[in-house]
Design an enzyme around this catalytic site. Structure first.
Site, PDB file in Angstrom:
ATOM      1  N   LYS A 114      64.495  43.444  41.175  1.00 52.45           N
ATOM      2  CA  LYS A 114      66.060  43.758  40.364  1.00 52.45           C
ATOM      3  C   LYS A 114      67.053  43.637  41.630  1.00 52.45           C
ATOM      4  O   LYS A 114      68.111  43.363  41.361  1.00 52.45           O
ATOM      5  CB  LYS A 114      66.078  44.835  39.689  1.00 52.45           C
ATOM      6  N   HIS A 164      85.315  48.404  21.530  1.00 49.86           N
ATOM      7  CA  HIS A 164      85.876  46.992  21.632  1.00 49.86           C
ATOM      8  C   HIS A 164      86.571  47.301  22.994  1.00 49.86           C
ATOM      9  O   HIS A 164      87.411  48.099  23.381  1.00 49.86           O
ATOM     10  CB  HIS A 164      86.736  46.764  20.606  1.00 49.86           C
ATOM     11  N   GLY A 220      56.394  32.901  32.926  1.00 50.96           N
ATOM     12  CA  GLY A 220      56.634  34.117  32.092  1.00 50.96           C
ATOM     13  C   GLY A 220      57.508  35.061  33.001  1.00 50.96           C
ATOM     14  O   GLY A 220      58.537  34.523  33.765  1.00 50.96           O
ATOM     15  N   LEU A 252      52.891  56.271  47.047  1.00 48.79           N
ATOM     16  CA  LEU A 252      52.952  56.867  45.657  1.00 48.79           C
ATOM     17  C   LEU A 252      54.239  55.895  44.822  1.00 48.79           C
ATOM     18  O   LEU A 252      55.255  55.578  45.722  1.00 48.79           O
ATOM     19  CB  LEU A 252      53.949  58.330  45.713  1.00 48.79           C
ATOM     20  N   GLY A 294      50.251  35.567  36.348  1.00 49.14           N
ATOM     21  CA  GLY A 294      49.878  37.052  35.606  1.00 49.14           C
ATOM     22  C   GLY A 294      49.138  37.985  36.665  1.00 49.14           C
ATOM     23  O   GLY A 294      48.792  37.412  37.685  1.00 49.14           O
ATOM     24  N   VAL A 338      59.954  33.347  36.066  1.00 44.09           N
ATOM     25  CA  VAL A 338      61.514  33.133  35.859  1.00 44.09           C
ATOM     26  C   VAL A 338      62.520  34.032  36.617  1.00 44.09           C
ATOM     27  O   VAL A 338      63.560  33.540  37.023  1.00 44.09           O
ATOM     28  CB  VAL A 338      61.829  33.152  34.330  1.00 44.09           C
ATOM     29  N   GLY A 391      45.996  50.448  38.043  1.00 46.31           N
ATOM     30  CA  GLY A 391      46.710  49.292  38.080  1.00 46.31           C
ATOM     31  C   GLY A 391      46.468  47.858  38.095  1.00 46.31           C
ATOM     32  O   GLY A 391      45.534  47.637  37.568  1.00 46.31           O
ATOM     33  N   LYS A 433      45.726  55.385  47.139  1.00 44.22           N
ATOM     34  CA  LYS A 433      45.302  54.814  48.537  1.00 44.22           C
ATOM     35  C   LYS A 433      46.445  54.249  49.448  1.00 44.22           C
ATOM     36  O   LYS A 433      46.340  53.873  50.563  1.00 44.22           O
ATOM     37  CB  LYS A 433      44.296  53.976  48.300  1.00 44.22           C
TER      38      LYS A 433
HETATM   39  C1  FAD Z   1      57.086  41.256  40.715  1.00 47.07           C
HETATM   40  C2  FAD Z   1      57.075  42.311  39.506  1.00 47.07           C
HETATM   41  C3  FAD Z   1      58.143  42.614  38.652  1.00 47.07           C
HETATM   42  C4  FAD Z   1      58.006  43.618  37.774  1.00 47.07           C
HETATM   43  N1  FAD Z   1      59.184  43.843  36.991  1.00 47.07           N
HETATM   44  C5  FAD Z   1      59.038  44.896  36.170  1.00 47.07           C
HETATM   45  C6  FAD Z   1      60.397  45.369  35.264  1.00 47.07           C
HETATM   46  O1  FAD Z   1      61.309  44.811  35.803  1.00 47.07           O
HETATM   47  N2  FAD Z   1      59.958  46.073  34.368  1.00 47.07           N
HETATM   48  C7  FAD Z   1      58.596  46.840  34.083  1.00 47.07           C
HETATM   49  O2  FAD Z   1      58.922  47.549  33.233  1.00 47.07           O
HETATM   50  N3  FAD Z   1      57.740  46.405  34.691  1.00 47.07           N
HETATM   51  C8  FAD Z   1      57.882  45.460  35.769  1.00 47.07           C
HETATM   52  N4  FAD Z   1      56.660  45.110  36.511  1.00 47.07           N
HETATM   53  C9  FAD Z   1      55.330  45.569  35.839  1.00 47.07           C
HETATM   54  C10 FAD Z   1      55.210  47.084  36.499  1.00 47.07           C
HETATM   55  O3  FAD Z   1      55.427  47.005  37.860  1.00 47.07           O
HETATM   56  C11 FAD Z   1      53.602  47.554  36.347  1.00 47.07           C
HETATM   57  O4  FAD Z   1      53.534  47.500  34.774  1.00 47.07           O
HETATM   58  C12 FAD Z   1      53.828  48.965  36.759  1.00 47.07           C
HETATM   59  O5  FAD Z   1      53.844  49.171  37.919  1.00 47.07           O
HETATM   60  C13 FAD Z   1      52.327  49.490  36.140  1.00 47.07           C
HETATM   61  O6  FAD Z   1      52.106  50.612  36.558  1.00 47.07           O
HETATM   62  P1  FAD Z   1      50.332  51.248  36.683  1.00 47.07           P
HETATM   63  O7  FAD Z   1      50.516  52.824  37.215  1.00 47.07           O
HETATM   64  O8  FAD Z   1      49.570  50.968  35.681  1.00 47.07           O
HETATM   65  O9  FAD Z   1      49.917  50.524  38.097  1.00 47.07           O
HETATM   66  P2  FAD Z   1      50.334  50.257  39.676  1.00 47.07           P
HETATM   67  O10 FAD Z   1      51.703  50.549  39.715  1.00 47.07           O
HETATM   68  O11 FAD Z   1      49.912  48.987  40.138  1.00 47.07           O
HETATM   69  O12 FAD Z   1      49.834  51.585  40.228  1.00 47.07           O
HETATM   70  C14 FAD Z   1      48.494  51.646  40.689  1.00 47.07           C
HETATM   71  C15 FAD Z   1      48.208  52.623  41.833  1.00 47.07           C
HETATM   72  O13 FAD Z   1      46.767  52.817  41.913  1.00 47.07           O
HETATM   73  C16 FAD Z   1      46.545  52.652  43.436  1.00 47.07           C
HETATM   74  N5  FAD Z   1      45.245  52.548  43.493  1.00 47.07           N
HETATM   75  C17 FAD Z   1      44.281  51.561  43.065  1.00 47.07           C
HETATM   76  N6  FAD Z   1      43.292  51.595  43.274  1.00 47.07           N
HETATM   77  C18 FAD Z   1      42.944  52.805  43.814  1.00 47.07           C
HETATM   78  C19 FAD Z   1      41.971  53.665  44.430  1.00 47.07           C
HETATM   79  N7  FAD Z   1      40.834  53.212  44.470  1.00 47.07           N
HETATM   80  N8  FAD Z   1      42.171  54.770  44.998  1.00 47.07           N
HETATM   81  C20 FAD Z   1      43.518  55.362  45.205  1.00 47.07           C
HETATM   82  N9  FAD Z   1      44.511  54.627  44.614  1.00 47.07           N
HETATM   83  C21 FAD Z   1      44.246  53.322  43.980  1.00 47.07           C
HETATM   84  C22 FAD Z   1      47.550  51.623  43.819  1.00 47.07           C
HETATM   85  O14 FAD Z   1      47.565  51.626  45.242  1.00 47.07           O
HETATM   86  C23 FAD Z   1      48.642  51.642  43.255  1.00 47.07           C
HETATM   87  O15 FAD Z   1      49.641  52.593  43.939  1.00 47.07           O
HETATM   88  C24 FAD Z   1      56.786  44.043  37.643  1.00 47.07           C
HETATM   89  C25 FAD Z   1      55.791  43.650  38.320  1.00 47.07           C
HETATM   90  C26 FAD Z   1      55.502  42.718  39.129  1.00 47.07           C
HETATM   91  C27 FAD Z   1      54.499  42.460  39.973  1.00 47.07           C
END
Ligand code: FAD
EC number: 1.8.1.4
Length: 462
Positions: free
Chosen positions: A55, A439, A181, A42, A266, A185, A143, A39
């Protein structure tokens, strides 16, 4: 959208973040016909609101610190300040380059990409843009989003989430970060480098509370040295606006005031009103429940990423997405050992780990069966050159494998790669000690730590 009502895809994926797009890319690579519904953008949270932008901010902060500290290295430079618009441009350029690459990848793998908000409409379909997209199988990958607390309204200006903090058009003079968390930090660290006076409020007794206590204590010491303030062990009670900011009151009556309050307590799953419960998908507090093969209780539905109650990390999402794709393509799927997933907190100094903590090891194996070793980075040439301090802590089962590696120090996130091989291949200290480390590198500290654990320390005392 190359889809008509009669098409039945092998796989329909709802959500194009790390979990969803990894499932799509791997499934398409294995010859499956895939529809990916997104939605927003990507790449999801990681690319647009998470890993990558944070980062970039932290790296800009590191450069600011290096400019301030340049004299220590005999280099004459002056720190004049942060041009936040330029920092955002740098960050957004990184994102847009990766975003273009990802779009190209999805297109080149012939994934049918559908832009729109989808809703699960049956165990084998998702409705989007008034159309039904049918599949033999559906993967839920919607997500997570930032959480708040009852009575704490995120207004996007003075009380903000990480999403807002990533686009804030100013460097706040003062900030309270609620939550010590990973996300809390990391922002505290970047803001401090930008010049903000930061206070972290954490209800549990330590910063990064899921890490080994030794890592938490080392980080606390380093943050204290950097002038990042924190209040541990007392929970938040309330927040109210002041004339020019926010006042936070804790359960013990203590108060803190600042220009902004970042709520970093969280993230919660995105699963409400998406048809999951209606289709009989078993859930718990909004999370979709899965087995070790990422299968829900509905045979045609799998779920991955932050939507399921596993580690909320992008690389976990990738791995879970790949696992589902391989299972559906008929390959042998191997369940994920979540303890074997590397975890990095990219603050200054970095905290990284893989395997289990000393406390957990004692629970699992018994206190008398657990051996630990700490190697101080003070003895590592490259760390000395970088002027960073910290430790490598190893947790070993007596006469057995290394079951935990815990790292603190600048750039230590890069060392977790070897640490994960050590943990996941159940290496013995003597086996790692046999490997020659270059080293002078920080990686050498990993070798030295294992030499010491194997009973033959080189640059450390017996
Ligand atoms: C500030 C921050 C820093 C982070 N830093 C790190 C890091 O350094 N390293 C790391 O490994 N992880 C990090 N994370 C965590 C990481 O971003 C998530 O674990 C990861 O993005 C999860 O992927 P996902 O596909 O489950 O969900 P998401 O990335 O949230 O993707 C879900 C997608 O589904 C879409 N969606 C939701 N509902 C619908 C719907 N009804 N129809 C169509 N599309 C929909 C959303 O638009 C979204 O694009 C960080 C997170 C945050 C918030």
């Amino acid at each position: 959208m190359a889809n008509d009502a009669s098409t039945v895809f092998d796989l329909v994926i709802l959500g194009g973040g790390s979990g969803g797009y990894a499932a799509a890319l791997r499934a398409a690579q294995l010859g499956l016909d895939v529809a990916l519904i997104e939605k927003n953008k990507l790449g999801g949270t990681c690319l647009h609101n998470g890993c990558i932008p944070t980062k970039a901010l932290l790296h800009a902060g590191e450069i600011a610190d290096q400019a301030r500290e340049s004299e220590q290295f005999g280099v004459k430079a002056t720190f004049e300040g942060i041009d936040i618009a330029a920092v955002h441009k740098y960050k957004d350029d990184v994102i847009s380059g990766l975003y273009k690459g990802l779009q190209g990848l999805v297109a080149s793998r012939k994934v049918t990409y559908i832009e729109g908000e989808g809703r699960l409409s049956s165990p084998t379909s998702v409705d989007v843009n008034g159309q039904r997209v049918q599949g033999r199988h559906v993967v839920l990958a919607t997500g997570s989003v930032p959480r708040s607390l009852p009575g704490l309204t995120i207004d996007g200006n003075r009380i903000i989430s990480s999403d807002h903090a990533l686009t804030l058009d100013r460097v706040p003079k003062t900030a309270i970060v609620l939550g010590g968390g990973v996300i809390g930090v990391e922002f505290a660290s970047a803001w401090k480098s930008f010049g903000t006076d930061v206070t972290i409020v954490e209800g549990l007794p330590h910063l990064v509370p899921v890490e080994d206590e030794n890592s938490s204590k080392l980080l606390e010491r380093a943050f204290r040295k950097r002038g990042i303030k924190f209040n541990l062990g007392t929970f938040f009670q309330s927040a109210e606006y002041t004339a020019d900011g926010v006042k936070v009151t804790l359960a013990d009556g203590k108060t803190f005031e600042a220009e902004v309050l970042l709520v970093a307590i969280g993230r919660g799953p995105v699963s409400q009103d998406l048809g999951y419960e209606e289709q009989g998908v078993a859930m718990d507090r909004g999370y979709v429940l899965v087995d070790e093969y990422m299968r829900t209780n509905v045979p045609t539905i799998s779920a991955v990423g932050d939507l399921v109650p596993t580690l909320q990390l992008a690389h976990v999402g990738f791995a879970e997405g790949i696992l589902v794709a391989e299972r559906l393509a008929g390959l042998k799927a191997v369940p994920i050992d979540y303890d074997g997933v590397p975890r990095v907190t990219y603050c200054h100094p970095e905290v990284a780990s893989v395997g289990i903590t000393e406390a957990k090891a004692k629970e699992v194996y018994g206190a008398d069966k657990v051996v630990t070793l700490k190697y101080n980075l003070a003895g590592n040439g490259k760390s000395k050159i970088l002027k960073t301090s910290g430790e490598i802590k190893l947790v070993q089962v007596r006469d057995g494998a290394v079951v935990g590696v815990h790292l603190v120090g600048d750039r230590m996130g890069e060392q977790v790669g070897e640490a994960q091989l050590i943990y996941n291949w159940e290496a013995l200290p003597a086996e790692v000690a046999q490997l020659i480390h270059a080293h002078p590198t920080q990686n050498e500290a990993m070798g030295e730590a294992h030499l010491a654990l194997a009973g033959k320390p080189l640059h450390s005392h017996d």
